[in-house]
Write a protein that holds these residues in place. Sequence first.
Motif, PDB file in Angstrom:
ATOM      1  N   THR A  40     120.048  54.896  19.985  1.00  0.00           N
ATOM      2  CA  THR A  40     120.107  56.015  19.040  1.00  0.00           C
ATOM      3  C   THR A  40     118.727  56.640  18.918  1.00  0.00           C
ATOM      4  O   THR A  40     117.740  55.957  18.680  1.00  0.00           O
ATOM      5  N   LEU A  41     118.681  57.917  19.095  1.00  0.00           N
ATOM      6  CA  LEU A  41     117.447  58.675  18.940  1.00  0.00           C
ATOM      7  C   LEU A  41     117.657  59.691  17.831  1.00  0.00           C
ATOM      8  O   LEU A  41     118.743  60.244  17.668  1.00  0.00           O
ATOM      9  N   ASP A  42     116.592  59.946  17.076  1.00  0.00           N
ATOM     10  CA  ASP A  42     116.710  60.872  15.954  1.00  0.00           C
ATOM     11  C   ASP A  42     116.821  62.330  16.412  1.00  0.00           C
ATOM     12  O   ASP A  42     117.457  63.148  15.764  1.00  0.00           O
TER      13      ASP A  42
END
Length: 85
Positions: free
Chosen positions: A23-25
């Motif tokens: 998960t990347l912002d």
Amino acid sequence: MSIGFGIFLFAVGAILAFAVNVTLDWIALSTVGYILMVAGVVMILIGGVLMARKRSSVTTQHTHVDAGSGEQVTRRESIASDPVE
């Protein structure tokens, strides 16, 4: 070549959509994967259409004797769907 690239895009997109659990912002990798999968399908379809067009060609040959000189004249016409030819 476009069919191979389409398969590559689809495979990379499927890996990003289903196998990567990072998960990347700033980016959603699953969305990028789905976009690449759609782009791969479009590339495969375009490649198939272009391959089908390359195979169609018409060649016409007309031969007649010139009345004035008595020489045999041959005229050849080639109509191909391939824009490269």
